[in-house]
Motif scaffolding. Sequence first.
Motif, PDB file in Angstrom:
ATOM      1  N   LYS A  92       0.816  -1.218   0.000  1.00 16.59           N
ATOM      2  CA  LYS A  92       0.000   0.000   0.000  1.00 16.59           C
ATOM      3  C   LYS A  92       0.849   1.268   0.000  1.00 16.59           C
ATOM      4  CE  LYS A  92      -1.986  -1.238   3.789  1.00 16.59           C
ATOM      5  NZ  LYS A  92      -2.825  -1.286   5.006  1.00 16.59           N
ATOM      6  N   ASP A  93       2.085   1.160   0.490  1.00 17.65           N
ATOM      7  CA  ASP A  93       3.001   2.295   0.630  1.00 17.65           C
ATOM      8  C   ASP A  93       2.515   3.300   1.677  1.00 17.65           C
ATOM      9  OD1 ASP A  93       5.553   3.069  -0.097  1.00 17.65           O
ATOM     10  OD2 ASP A  93       4.836   4.575  -1.515  1.00 17.65           O
ATOM     11  N   TYR A  94       1.788   2.810   2.650  1.00 18.81           N
ATOM     12  CA  TYR A  94       1.459   3.614   3.828  1.00 18.81           C
ATOM     13  C   TYR A  94       1.184   2.667   4.992  1.00 18.81           C
ATOM     14  CZ  TYR A  94      -3.606   2.692   3.349  1.00 18.81           C
ATOM     15  OH  TYR A  94      -4.848   2.106   3.275  1.00 18.81           O
ATOM     16  N   ALA A  95       1.253   3.209   6.200  1.00 17.37           N
ATOM     17  CA  ALA A  95       1.054   2.381   7.391  1.00 17.37           C
ATOM     18  C   ALA A  95       0.103   3.071   8.356  1.00 17.37           C
ATOM     19  CB  ALA A  95       2.388   2.114   8.092  1.00 17.37           C
ATOM     20  N   MET A  96      -0.583   2.240   9.130  1.00 22.38           N
ATOM     21  CA  MET A  96      -1.511   2.745  10.139  1.00 22.38           C
ATOM     22  C   MET A  96      -1.023   2.365  11.536  1.00 22.38           C
ATOM     23  SD  MET A  96      -4.270   4.206   8.731  1.00 22.38           S
ATOM     24  CE  MET A  96      -5.484   3.981  10.019  1.00 22.38           C
ATOM     25  N   ASP A 135     -11.496   5.732   9.785  1.00 23.06           N
ATOM     26  CA  ASP A 135     -10.910   5.085   8.608  1.00 23.06           C
ATOM     27  C   ASP A 135     -11.344   5.774   7.323  1.00 23.06           C
ATOM     28  OD1 ASP A 135      -9.666   3.300  10.264  1.00 23.06           O
ATOM     29  OD2 ASP A 135     -11.086   1.655   9.923  1.00 23.06           O
ATOM     30  N   GLU A 136     -12.595   6.154   7.248  1.00 27.06           N
ATOM     31  CA  GLU A 136     -13.115   6.815   6.044  1.00 27.06           C
ATOM     32  C   GLU A 136     -12.413   8.149   5.807  1.00 27.06           C
ATOM     33  OE1 GLU A 136     -17.353   8.384   4.122  1.00 27.06           O
ATOM     34  OE2 GLU A 136     -17.276   7.659   6.195  1.00 27.06           O
ATOM     35  N   ARG A 137     -12.243   8.915   6.872  1.00 22.08           N
ATOM     36  CA  ARG A 137     -11.572  10.218   6.733  1.00 22.08           C
ATOM     37  C   ARG A 137     -10.106  10.036   6.357  1.00 22.08           C
ATOM     38  NH1 ARG A 137      -9.485  14.220  11.162  1.00 22.08           N
ATOM     39  NH2 ARG A 137      -9.095  16.079   9.885  1.00 22.08           N
ATOM     40  N   ILE A 138      -9.452   9.050   6.942  1.00 18.63           N
ATOM     41  CA  ILE A 138      -8.044   8.804   6.627  1.00 18.63           C
ATOM     42  C   ILE A 138      -7.879   8.461   5.153  1.00 18.63           C
ATOM     43  CG2 ILE A 138      -6.151   7.154   6.966  1.00 18.63           C
ATOM     44  CD1 ILE A 138      -6.926   7.089   9.934  1.00 18.63           C
ATOM     45  N   VAL A 139      -8.662   7.515   4.670  1.00 16.00           N
ATOM     46  CA  VAL A 139      -8.518   7.041   3.295  1.00 16.00           C
ATOM     47  C   VAL A 139      -8.930   8.103   2.278  1.00 16.00           C
ATOM     48  CG1 VAL A 139      -9.359   5.366   1.597  1.00 16.00           C
ATOM     49  CG2 VAL A 139      -8.750   4.620   3.911  1.00 16.00           C
TER      50      VAL A 139
END
Length: 261
Positions: free
Chosen positions: A193-197, A235-239
Motif C-alpha cells: 500500500k506504501d502507507y502504514a496505520m 478510517d473513512e476520513r483517513i482514506v
Amino acid sequence: MVYKPDVKPVQSVYHALQLFEVFRTAENKDEFGVTELSKALGLHKNNVFRLLATLASRGYIEQNLNTENYRLGIGIFNLGQKFVNKLGILKLSRPFMEKIVSEVNESVYIGILREGNVIYLDIAETMLPVRVVSRVGKDVPAYCTAIGKVQLAYSSEEEINKIYMGARLKRYTDTTITSLPVLKKELRGVAEKDYAMDDQEFEARVKCVAVPVKDYLGIPVAALSVTGPACRMTDERIVNNILPVAKKYAREISKRLGYQE
C-alpha cells in the motif's frame, strides 16, 4: 585542491565507484555474486573479491551469509543520511508539513528509523484544542507506530529478524502487535500500500497514518505521519481525505531529494 579532468583516476577508487553503480542501476535486484560483478566490471574475480573485502571491512558492502552474494552495507546508508542531512531535510520538509496541517487540520510528524526505534524529529501542530501530546525528541518502538512500520516495510526479512528475532514485542495497548509473524504479515501489506496505520497501537485513543519520504535511491530516509485522536481519525476520513494529502506532499519532499517515480 581543484580537480583537474586530465588527472589519471586512481584505479581502485574508480573500480569501487563502478561497483556501486552496478547496484544503483540494477532493477529489482539488490544482491550480486562475485562472478556477476566480475562480468559487469570487466575485472578478474580475484580483483573483485579483494575489492568487495576492502569495502566490507568498512561497512560499505556486506555479504548475505545465506546466499553468499553481496549487497550494499550500512555504510552506504549512513553516507546517504549524511547527504540528506546536508540538504536540511527538516528545513525542506517543514513547509510541506504545514501545508498538510492547513489542509487536514491534524498534527504532522516527521521521524526516522534507528535500530528498531523511531525518533521523532519535528512536528507541525494543529490548532485544535484537543490534540496529541508532542513526541518530538522521543524514541518509540517502530513496530507499534505508523512512522516505524512504513520504514520497516522496506527492510529485508533478514533485517527484520535481526531486530526482532528473540525479542519481546511489548504490549502497550489492546491492539499492539506482539507476534513477529503477525508483524511480518502487517509489513508486507504496508509495502504493497506504501502507507502504514497505527490504530491505537502505542497509545490508546491515538491514531496515525504514515507515508514514506524517499531518497534518490527510492529508500525511505524518513516518514511523515498525520496523528490525531481516534474519534476524529476515522478510517473513512483517513482514506478519503488525509492519506491523499499526506502522499502528495511526501512525494514533493521526495522529489526534492532526487526520487523519481
